[in-house]
Design a protein around this motif. Structure first.
Motif: not given
Length: 188
Positions: A79-82, A119-122
Motif C-alpha cells: 500500500e505504501f509503495l503503491q 514480497a514479490e509485489k513489494v
C-alpha cells in the motif's frame, strides 16, 4: 571487478548497504539472549515473544540462522509503495522516502522474504519506484545551474549514482561561467 574511473569517486552500492546495516529494525526473536555489547552499542536482551530493536546486520544474521523474524518497517508494504509510486508519477518533485530505503529493502528482501507480506509485489513496486525516480533525476539534469543545485528527497543510493556526473558537470559549468565572466570583463 575493477570499477570504471567515474565510479571510483563514489561509494559502491555494497558499501552503502554496509552503512545502512547500522539502521535499527524491529525483530521478533525466537531465542533468548542477554544484552550483548558491540562496538556500535549494546543490544538486547532478546526474550521471545517480546519485540526488540537491533541493527539490521544483526537481524539479518539472526534470520539466516533462523533465530528471529524481521518485522518489516512501516514503509515496506504494498500500500505504501503503491501510494509513493503514484506520487512519483503524478508530481514533479520527489516523494519523501526513508533516506536509505533501497539498501534496507534489499537487505530485508534478500534475507527475509518470508517476513514481508507479498514480497514479490513489494520487489516489483520498489523496482518501478526506482525507475520512476531515475527518470525524474534525468529530467532534472537538464535544469542544472552552476550556482545552485537543489534535489530534495533524494535517497542515499540516488545521490551516490548521480555524484560522479554532478562533480564533473558542476566543474564544467563553473569553468564556463568563469570564462564567460573573464570574456565580459576584458571586452571594454
Amino acid at each position: 571487478m575493477a570499477l570504471p574511473q567515474p565510479l571510483r569517486t563514489s561509494v559502491t552500492p555494497q558499501e552503502l548497504e554496509i552503512i545502512a546495516s547500522e539502521q535499527l529494525v524491529e525483530i521478533l526473536p525466537l531465542i533468548t539472549m542477554e544484552k550483548t555489547a558491540f562496538i556500535s552499542g549494546a543490544y538486547g536482551p532478546l526474550r521471545p515473544p517480546a519485540k526488540c530493536r537491533i541493527p539490521l546486520w544483526m537481524a539479518v544474521n539472526l534470520k539466516i540462522k533462523k533465530k528471529c523474524h524481521i518485522i518489516p518497517p512501516d514503509w515496506l508494504n504494498v500500500e505504501f509503495l503503491q501510494e509513493r509510486l503514484s506520487r512519483e508519477t503524478s508530481y514533479p518533485e520527489f516523494s519523501q522516502m526513508p533516506f536509505r530505503f533501497a539498501e534496507i529493502a534489499k537487505a530485508i528482501l534478500d534475507a527475509a522474504p518470508d517476513d514481508v507480506q507479498n514480497a514479490e509485489k513489494v520487489r516489483s513496486l520498489l523496482k518501478d519506484l526506482r525507475e520512476a525516480r531515475q527518470a525524474k533525476s534525468r529530467e532534472g539534469l537538464a535544469k542544472l545551474d552552476h550556482s545552485e543545485l537543489s534535489l530534495p528527497n533524494l535517497c542515499s543510493m540516488e545521490i551516490n549514482e548521480l555524484r560522479p556526473f554532478f562533480i564533473h558537470a558542476m566543474g564544467v559549468l563553473t569553468r564556463l561561467s568563469r570564462e564567460e565572466q573573464d570574456g565580459v570583463t576584458e571586452e571594454p
